[in-house]
Scaffold this motif. Structure first.
Motif, mmCIF file in Angstrom:
data_model
loop_
_atom_site.group_PDB
_atom_site.id
_atom_site.type_symbol
_atom_site.label_atom_id
_atom_site.label_comp_id
_atom_site.label_asym_id
_atom_site.label_seq_id
_atom_site.Cartn_x
_atom_site.Cartn_y
_atom_site.Cartn_z
ATOM 1 N N HIS A 58 0.877 -1.189 0.000
ATOM 2 C CA HIS A 58 0.000 0.000 0.000
ATOM 3 C C HIS A 58 0.905 1.227 0.000
ATOM 4 O O HIS A 58 1.384 1.642 1.065
ATOM 5 N N PRO A 59 1.154 1.812 -1.151
ATOM 6 C CA PRO A 59 2.113 2.932 -1.190
ATOM 7 C C PRO A 59 1.542 4.203 -0.566
ATOM 8 O O PRO A 59 0.335 4.430 -0.567
ATOM 9 N N SER A 60 2.457 5.031 -0.086
ATOM 10 C CA SER A 60 2.050 6.345 0.452
ATOM 11 C C SER A 60 2.651 7.457 -0.408
ATOM 12 O O SER A 60 2.920 8.548 0.092
ATOM 13 N N ILE A 61 2.845 7.152 -1.683
ATOM 14 C CA ILE A 61 3.445 8.140 -2.593
ATOM 15 C C ILE A 61 2.524 9.354 -2.690
ATOM 16 O O ILE A 61 1.330 9.231 -2.987
ATOM 17 N N GLY A 62 3.076 10.520 -2.373
ATOM 18 C CA GLY A 62 2.283 11.748 -2.312
ATOM 19 C C GLY A 62 1.993 12.177 -0.878
ATOM 20 O O GLY A 62 1.555 13.294 -0.633
ATOM 21 N N GLN A 63 2.227 11.275 0.078
ATOM 22 C CA GLN A 63 1.904 11.570 1.476
ATOM 23 C C GLN A 63 3.163 11.709 2.347
ATOM 24 O O GLN A 63 3.067 11.722 3.583
ATOM 25 N N GLU A 64 4.319 11.827 1.723
ATOM 26 C CA GLU A 64 5.579 11.745 2.474
ATOM 27 C C GLU A 64 5.749 12.844 3.513
ATOM 28 O O GLU A 64 6.431 12.655 4.532
ATOM 29 N N ALA A 65 5.151 14.013 3.264
ATOM 30 C CA ALA A 65 5.337 15.124 4.211
ATOM 31 C C ALA A 65 4.721 14.811 5.567
ATOM 32 O O ALA A 65 5.180 15.314 6.594
ATOM 33 N N VAL A 66 3.682 13.993 5.580
ATOM 34 C CA VAL A 66 3.043 13.647 6.853
ATOM 35 C C VAL A 66 4.012 12.804 7.685
ATOM 36 O O VAL A 66 4.216 13.037 8.881
ATOM 37 N N ALA A 67 4.611 11.821 7.022
ATOM 38 C CA ALA A 67 5.548 10.935 7.727
ATOM 39 C C ALA A 67 6.699 11.724 8.330
ATOM 40 O O ALA A 67 7.037 11.564 9.508
ATOM 41 N N THR A 68 7.311 12.582 7.524
ATOM 42 C CA THR A 68 8.476 13.308 8.039
ATOM 43 C C THR A 68 8.051 14.381 9.032
ATOM 44 O O THR A 68 8.686 14.546 10.074
ATOM 45 N N GLY A 69 6.995 15.109 8.707
ATOM 46 C CA GLY A 69 6.541 16.184 9.596
ATOM 47 C C GLY A 69 6.291 15.670 11.000
ATOM 48 O O GLY A 69 6.703 16.283 11.987
ATOM 49 N N VAL A 70 5.623 14.521 11.097
ATOM 50 C CA VAL A 70 5.303 13.976 12.419
ATOM 51 C C VAL A 70 6.505 13.245 13.007
ATOM 52 O O VAL A 70 6.976 13.550 14.104
ATOM 53 N N CYS A 71 7.034 12.277 12.270
ATOM 54 C CA CYS A 71 7.985 11.333 12.884
ATOM 55 C C CYS A 71 9.357 11.942 13.130
ATOM 56 O O CYS A 71 10.051 11.529 14.065
ATOM 57 N N LEU A 72 9.772 12.919 12.327
ATOM 58 C CA LEU A 72 11.074 13.534 12.593
ATOM 59 C C LEU A 72 11.011 14.471 13.794
ATOM 60 O O LEU A 72 12.031 14.980 14.237
ATOM 61 N N ASN A 73 9.815 14.697 14.315
ATOM 62 C CA ASN A 73 9.691 15.488 15.544
ATOM 63 C C ASN A 73 9.626 14.609 16.791
ATOM 64 O O ASN A 73 9.447 15.112 17.903
ATOM 65 N N LEU A 74 9.748 13.300 16.593
ATOM 66 C CA LEU A 74 9.723 12.380 17.735
ATOM 67 C C LEU A 74 11.142 12.009 18.124
ATOM 68 O O LEU A 74 12.039 11.982 17.273
ATOM 69 N N ASP A 75 11.329 11.676 19.373
ATOM 70 C CA ASP A 75 12.599 11.093 19.812
ATOM 71 C C ASP A 75 12.557 9.594 19.542
ATOM 72 O O ASP A 75 11.483 8.998 19.434
ATOM 73 N N ARG A 76 13.743 9.006 19.513
ATOM 74 C CA ARG A 76 13.812 7.563 19.281
ATOM 75 C C ARG A 76 12.999 6.783 20.318
ATOM 76 O O ARG A 76 12.343 5.792 20.004
ATOM 77 N N ALA A 77 12.998 7.252 21.556
ATOM 78 C CA ALA A 77 12.297 6.529 22.630
ATOM 79 C C ALA A 77 10.777 6.712 22.566
ATOM 80 O O ALA A 77 10.032 5.966 23.202
ATOM 81 N N ASP A 78 10.315 7.711 21.836
ATOM 82 C CA ASP A 78 8.869 7.875 21.689
ATOM 83 C C ASP A 78 8.317 6.693 20.897
ATOM 84 O O ASP A 78 9.047 6.038 20.145
ATOM 85 N N LEU A 79 7.026 6.471 21.033
ATOM 86 C CA LEU A 79 6.423 5.297 20.398
ATOM 87 C C LEU A 79 5.582 5.712 19.196
ATOM 88 O O LEU A 79 5.076 6.838 19.126
ATOM 89 N N LEU A 80 5.446 4.785 18.276
ATOM 90 C CA LEU A 80 4.715 5.055 17.032
ATOM 91 C C LEU A 80 3.815 3.875 16.704
ATOM 92 O O LEU A 80 4.240 2.724 16.793
ATOM 93 N N LEU A 81 2.594 4.182 16.318
ATOM 94 C CA LEU A 81 1.670 3.170 15.802
ATOM 95 C C LEU A 81 1.226 3.605 14.407
ATOM 96 O O LEU A 81 0.880 4.768 14.199
ATOM 97 N N SER A 82 1.223 2.652 13.489
ATOM 98 C CA SER A 82 0.928 3.016 12.104
ATOM 99 C C SER A 82 -0.175 2.143 11.513
ATOM 100 O O SER A 82 -0.809 1.354 12.216
ATOM 101 N N THR A 83 -0.354 2.294 10.216
ATOM 102 C CA THR A 83 -1.454 1.637 9.502
ATOM 103 C C THR A 83 -0.909 0.668 8.459
ATOM 104 O O THR A 83 0.297 0.422 8.396
ATOM 105 N N HIS A 84 -1.812 0.197 7.591
ATOM 106 C CA HIS A 84 -1.411 -0.644 6.456
ATOM 107 C C HIS A 84 -0.561 0.161 5.456
ATOM 108 O O HIS A 84 0.009 -0.413 4.549
ATOM 109 N N ARG A 85 -0.512 1.486 5.599
ATOM 110 C CA ARG A 85 0.236 2.338 4.659
ATOM 111 C C ARG A 85 1.381 2.992 5.441
ATOM 112 O O ARG A 85 1.500 4.209 5.489
ATOM 113 N N GLY A 86 2.237 2.168 6.053
ATOM 114 C CA GLY A 86 3.129 2.705 7.079
ATOM 115 C C GLY A 86 4.610 2.742 6.770
ATOM 116 O O GLY A 86 5.408 3.044 7.654
#
Ligand SMILES: Cc1ncc(C[n+]2csc(CCOP(=O)(O)OP(=O)(O)O)c2C)c(N)n1
Length: 346
Positions: A58-86
């Motif tokens: 399930h590609p997320s082509i076109g949605q990359e800014a969401v991934a970086t905008g959110v996840c690059l603001n997290l620390d490594r120790a923070d937790l992440l839950l994702s979807t089928h498009r993860g």
């Protein structure tokens, strides 16, 4: 990123475009990650066509800014839950791209030993608790993880990304309600790509949508342009800071678009090609690259971000294709109860 943008914030110089403050060095990092996500997924699609991927993509082509905008603001120790498009979320959280590609190909050394595949990648070493093929099912898991953090007095936060389709399932209400009742540190992110598989989500959604539903429970919410990497980075950074300061849960409703079909095998005949083209014009990677060019980042540096990502993914593709299959003896490892002697008694 060395040697770039140390004089941030820089300001857009180009006439006709509103000047915006931007931290160029930081955003070159975002651009690099966005290119890595795109190149990874294009390689994964090639792997599917070459018969190397076991299961769906399930590609997320076109949605990359969401991934970086959110996840690059997290620390490594923070937790992440994702979807089928993860894939993008997982890469941006710091998971090893080579291990992820081996996972897609079902090989030894995959993130989950080759037994999870695209929709079930987890990498606890970077706080990635799992992609999830069941729409909305990651929401209560995120809330449970946040409650566990609270009970043991931890300082990590949890980011939970889900699609617009998920807001019409029960776990959304259940999860948000619990998070607010206990003021848990969860950043809910509704990654709204307009479609729920082959159905336009608006046709299935009553009322004003994700932000209004969160606000009705007392959870602060914001609606954003999900193709604007700068805006997303700023909003996510502020939300993460608020969460760390003990604000309780928050929600970002992020409007974007997937430029492929629902899966890599879906030609998406249900969509108007003009709609897809209009969104292609708003490609988040091209937009960020243009903003960085305006801010004075040299074209060669921007091209290096693109070329480096494709070279990396080309190499991991070849490496994953050559990787061995998992040992047969590992089939029962990490599988709950199956194969346990007590189980065989029944
Ligand atoms: C509980 C559940 N119902 C139905 C499905 C089938 N399904 C898979 S993806 C999908 C659409 C989900 O839409 P959305 O949450 O907006 O995510 P997107 O695919 O658009 O990223 C559906 C209905 C599922 N996986 N889980």
């Amino acid at each position: 990123m060395s040697g770039l943008g140390e004089t941030s914030p820089e300001t857009s110089q180009k006439a006709g475009r509103p000047a915006r403050n931007l931290d160029a060095a930081r955003l070159v990092g975002h651009l690099e990650t966005m290119w890595r996500i795109r190149a990874f997924e294009e390689a994964a699609i090639r792997g599917l066509k070459d018969g190397l991927v076991l299961g769906a993509i399930h590609p997320s082509i076109g949605q990359e800014a969401v991934a970086t905008g959110v996840c690059l603001n997290l620390d490594r120790a923070d937790l992440l839950l994702s979807t089928h498009r993860g894939h993008g979320h997982t890469l941006a959280k710091g998971a090893d791209a080579g291990a992820m590609m081996r996972e897609l190909f079902g090989r030894d050394g995959g993130t989950c030993g080759g037994k999870g595949g695209s929709m079930h990648i987890a990498d606890f070493s970077v706080g990635m608790l799992g992609a999830n093929g069941v729409v909305g099912a990651n929401i209560p898991i995120a809330v449970g993880a946040a409650h566990a953090i609270r009970l043991r007095g931890g300082s990590e936060i949890v980011a939970c990304l889900f699609g617009d389709g998920a807001i019409n399932r029960g776990p959304f209400l259940e999860g948000l309600n619990w998070a607010k009742v206990f003021d848990l540190p969860v950043l809910f992110v509704c990654e709204d790509n307009t479609w729920s598989a082959t159905t336009r989500t608006a046709d299935l959604t009553a009322g004003a949508g994700a932000a209004a539903r969160a606000e009705s429970l007392g959870i602060p919410a914001e609606t954003l342009d999900g193709n604007d990497a700068l805006a997303l980075d700023e909003a996510a950074r502020a939300a993460v800071a608020a969460l760390r300061a003990g604000s309780g849960p928050r929600l970002l409703h992020v409007k974007t678009y997937r430029l492929t079909g629902h899966t890599a095998a879906d030609a998406a005949p249900y969509r108007d090609p003009a709609e897809v083209e209009a969104w292609r014009e708003k490609d988040p990677i091209a937009r960020l690259a243009a903003a960085l060019a305006d801010a004075g980042i040299p074209a060669e540096r921007l091209e290096a971000a693109r070329a480096g990502a494709y070279a990396e993914m080309e190499a991991i593709y070849d490496e994953a294709r050559a990787a061995p299959w998992p040992p047969v003896a590992g089939a029962y490892a990490d599988v709950q109860d199956v194969g346990h002697p007590a189980q065989r008694a029944f």
